[in-house]
Design an enzyme around this catalytic site. Structure first.
Site, short mmCIF file in Angstrom:
data_model
loop_
_atom_site.label_atom_id
_atom_site.label_comp_id
_atom_site.label_asym_id
_atom_site.label_seq_id
_atom_site.Cartn_x
_atom_site.Cartn_y
_atom_site.Cartn_z
N THR A 223 0.90 -1.12 -0.11
CA THR A 223 -0.04 -0.04 0.08
C THR A 223 1.00 1.33 0.17
OG1 THR A 223 -1.87 -1.14 1.13
CG2 THR A 223 -1.45 1.23 1.62
N ARG A 251 -14.44 -7.64 0.52
CA ARG A 251 -13.40 -7.16 1.64
C ARG A 251 -12.99 -6.01 1.34
NH1 ARG A 251 -7.98 -5.82 2.60
NH2 ARG A 251 -7.48 -6.40 4.63
N GLY A 253 -10.44 -3.14 3.67
CA GLY A 253 -9.33 -3.00 4.82
C GLY A 253 -9.22 -1.95 5.49
N ASP A 254 -8.30 -1.62 6.03
CA ASP A 254 -8.27 -0.33 6.96
C ASP A 254 -7.95 1.03 6.11
OD1 ASP A 254 -5.63 -1.67 6.22
OD2 ASP A 254 -4.60 0.09 7.45
N THR A 274 -0.15 0.89 6.96
CA THR A 274 0.09 -0.01 6.08
C THR A 274 0.14 -1.46 6.51
OG1 THR A 274 1.29 -1.12 4.21
CG2 THR A 274 2.40 0.26 5.60
N GLY A 275 -0.40 -2.46 6.34
CA GLY A 275 -0.25 -3.86 6.75
C GLY A 275 -1.42 -4.48 6.75
N GLY A 277 -4.75 -5.16 7.11
CA GLY A 277 -5.74 -4.28 7.65
C GLY A 277 -7.07 -4.66 8.42
N1 ASP Z 1 -3.68 -2.33 4.77
C1 ASP Z 1 -3.99 -2.86 3.59
C2 ASP Z 1 -5.28 -3.64 3.36
O1 ASP Z 1 -5.49 -4.37 4.32
C3 ASP Z 1 -3.01 -3.58 2.94
C4 ASP Z 1 -1.49 -3.00 2.90
O2 ASP Z 1 -1.29 -2.11 3.69
O3 ASP Z 1 -0.90 -3.25 1.90
O4 ASP Z 1 -5.99 -3.76 2.53
#
Ligand code: ASP
Length: 357
Positions: A223, A251, A253-254, A274-275, A277
């Site tokens: 991300t 789905r 995410g965050d 980022t991570g 989510g």
């Molecule tokens: N946070 C993002 C998600 O869960 C993914 C990412 O950070 O790469 O959609």
């Protein structure tokens, strides 16, 4: 006699006003000198966190990531240096990364289980606490621009799917054929995950979920995000993503969620996450950092460290944040092997890193 009386009264009034001005004037000056400004303006970005190990990146790939991070951050830095807004700096910087196939945002976004690309983004303005977001969009070229436009041109905070596309079209934003987001590398990643899933399914139904999770856990998320402070003391933050490979059932995410993926408040800080989510949503990562600063009077470093290394890690979440406070202090914090990241201060000092120090 009457005239003299009046003059004395006027003189007394003038003296009173003058002393008041002097008193408050000194106070303001004292207050101003108490504010320690680290940086008049500053910018910090990420291009995703995950299992990014030196042994898995060729020197060419590493150089390509670093060059793109530098290109992106320099765009935003120039805007800030020339007196532009933090909002413009955030959008323009993120757009460079959205247009690069290296990152999981815009072109280069990961694939869903249905072999489509569904993009999420959010933007927040720290001065007004206004925000905008789009989720699950398939044909908007720049999701971060769409997110900011939701904030500026609608009375809503989050628009999703088809409706968001109609809105973007009406506002004159660029719409592309969904094939624009296709990259062979991301498509192959999806096939690899699907193959693994299938193998597991053939052999042991119970292990399916665990295998799926492990693969996602080890994926490079990718991300992109940016936080900036401009010369007027305004903080903006933005995040843009394709989400997680093999996601299904719509789905989200965050990244498009204000308080999880993105947060900005001029009184405290700005954050982009980022991570994984699901954990970032449950931990309200971005807002929690701001709240710890506001209510517990923690420094930016203390707050980002507690939220990522303590709270998120205890939940089992992986990932990181980039954050910046009202005085231009900056922080990278992550609990993964690496995070693509860069920062630039008002002196033009550039930091570009990938792995843990
Ligand atoms: N946070 C993002 C998600 O869960 C993914 C990412 O950070 O790469 O959609």
């Amino acid at each position: 006699m009457f005239c003299l009386k009046l003059n004395i009264k006027t003189m007394k009034q003038t003296l009173y006003i003058l002393s008041l001005l002097l008193f408050f004037g000194c106070k303001t000056e004292k207050k101003a000198s108490e504010i320690i400004k680290q940086n008049e303006f500053a910018i910090i970005i990420h291009g995703g966190a995950g299992t990014i190990l030196k042994k898995n990146l060729t020197p060419e790939k590493e150089a390509a990531y670093k060059a793109k991070l530098e290109e992106a951050i320099r765009i935003g830095h120039t805007i800030l240096k020339n007196g532009g807004t933090s909002g413009d700096a955030v959008v323009k910087t993120i757009q460079v990364m959205e247009e690069s196939p290296l990152f999981n945002a815009g072109k280069g976004a990961v694939f869903t289980n249905d072999e489509t690309n569904e993009l999420d983004a959010s933007f927040m303005d720290g001065k007004t606490l206004n925000a905008g977001a789009v989720a699950g969009v398939k044909d908007i070229k720049s999701p971060i621009e769409a997110a900011r436009t939701v904030m500026t041109d609608s009375e809503h905070v989050m628009l999703s799917g088809k409706g968001a596309s109609i809105f973007a079209k009406e506002k004159g934003l660029e719409i592309v054929d969904p094939s624009y987001f296709y990259t062979e590398r991301r498509f192959k990643s999806l096939q690899r995950i699907k193959d693994k899933e299938k193998t597991e399914l053939d052999h042991d139904e119970d292990k399916k979920v665990a295998f799926y999770d492990a693969d996602i856990k080890n994926a490079k998320f990718g991300t992109v995000g940016c936080v900036a402070l401009d010369k007027n003391g305004n903080i903006s933050a933005g995040t843009s993503t394709g989400g997680m490979t093999n996601k299904r059932w719509g789905r989200i995410g965050d990244s498009p969620i204000i308080g999880s993926g993105t947060y900005a408040n001029n009184l405290t800080c700005g954050v982009s996450s980022t991570g994984w989510g699901e954990y970032f949503i449950r931990a309200q990562v971005a807002y929690d950092i701001s709240a710890q600063m506001e209510y517990q009077h923690k420094s930016l470093k203390e707050a980002t460290k507690d939220v990522i290394q303590n709270k998120l890690t205890k939940l089992g979440g992986t990932g990181g944040v980039v954050a910046l406070d009202k005085n231009g202090n900056m922080s990278f914090e992550f609990n993964t092997a690496g995070m693509y990241r860069a920062s630039m201060n008002d002196k033009g000092t550039l930091i570009v890193k990938i792995y843990k120090d």
